[in-house]
Design a protein around this motif. Sequence first.
Motif: not given
Length: 369
Positions: A63-78
């Motif tokens: 759900g939404e909490l998982g979406d936030a987790i993915k956004e933080v930890f799976r953010e693409p490396v610049p």
Amino acid sequence: MKKLVLFILAACFTMACTKDKNGAQVDVDGSGKAKAKNDMYLPDATGEPGEIVIVMNKRKYDGELGDAIKEVFREPVPGLTRTEPMFTIRVIEPFDFNRIFQLSRNLVYVVSLEGNSAADKWLQGTFGEDSKQAILSDPSRFMQTSDNQYAKGQKVLQLFGKDDKTLINNLLENAEVVQNFFNIAEKQRLADDLRMSTASKAILNRVNDQLGVSIKIPANYELAMLEDDFMWARYLPAVGPSKNLFVYTKDYKSQEEFDHENIIKLRDEIGHKYIYGDPDNPESFMITENVYMKPVFRNINFRDKYTVEMKGAWKTNNFSVGGTFVSYTFVDEAKGKLYYIEGFVIYPNEDHRELIREMESLLTTFQTS
């Protein structure tokens, strides 16, 4: 907000990890019961570099909490030529959190006081009643850290909130703080694991005598070039990634040298003068990819000096080879010198995330004499 978060990290540490009277570490097992451990008896942490095991309610991860987790930890490396997440995450239900996962090098517990499922109750049970009341009374609290809960060399992060929405908001507002906790840990592990040989120490001595600087040069690196203003050391295996490290120095003239376009210009001047793509072809040299992929810049504090970090892609002018790089540009005011230091890699069609992280860990060992 970031100052507040740093205060919370210090103030809340004892909530995640306390010591008994004998100096043993105390942690909880999901039922709120404390267990004492002594670091010297713990096994070594396991897992791949950049890997994080996340313990949370999997229904919430969908759900939404998982979406936030993915956004933080799976953010693409610049700055990488292909899309790679900042971390590789494995999400585990509390009741699947067995000994294999407990020994992971990086652990995250995601705890919301909202929810009555068995998984929610297990996670909520990692906090005592006083800690729960503190979370309820102060919504700004959302994270705490500890070391070596189940294994030596382990980093543990607890993310928590009075409800899912509060935790989500705090996570997204402080994503960089959360990411930095594990980024710094991974770079420190790499720095600790880097070993110098008698040969690489001899190279360092020559560099120090010539340039008046020190930087850790790992075993198996060779000295490709040493000039009055430049050093290039590299690792060229028969198979696998090529790793390169170079240092350039010049007289500092003005603040304009920190302008992004001027840093790119400086890098290209260094590449044209010193870094050849093919030893048998003097017309082959390194340039910065600035058309199809722009370099990424960030201002950082490196050894108490204002520093511009640059990440991006490079290639040779004849397109024979290319790769990725990370660099720091800063000034030693006492010496009146500007330094440009860089690590770059060659590893076609393979992931570069951990290679660039390794280059970063090498750059952080740089010092002027």
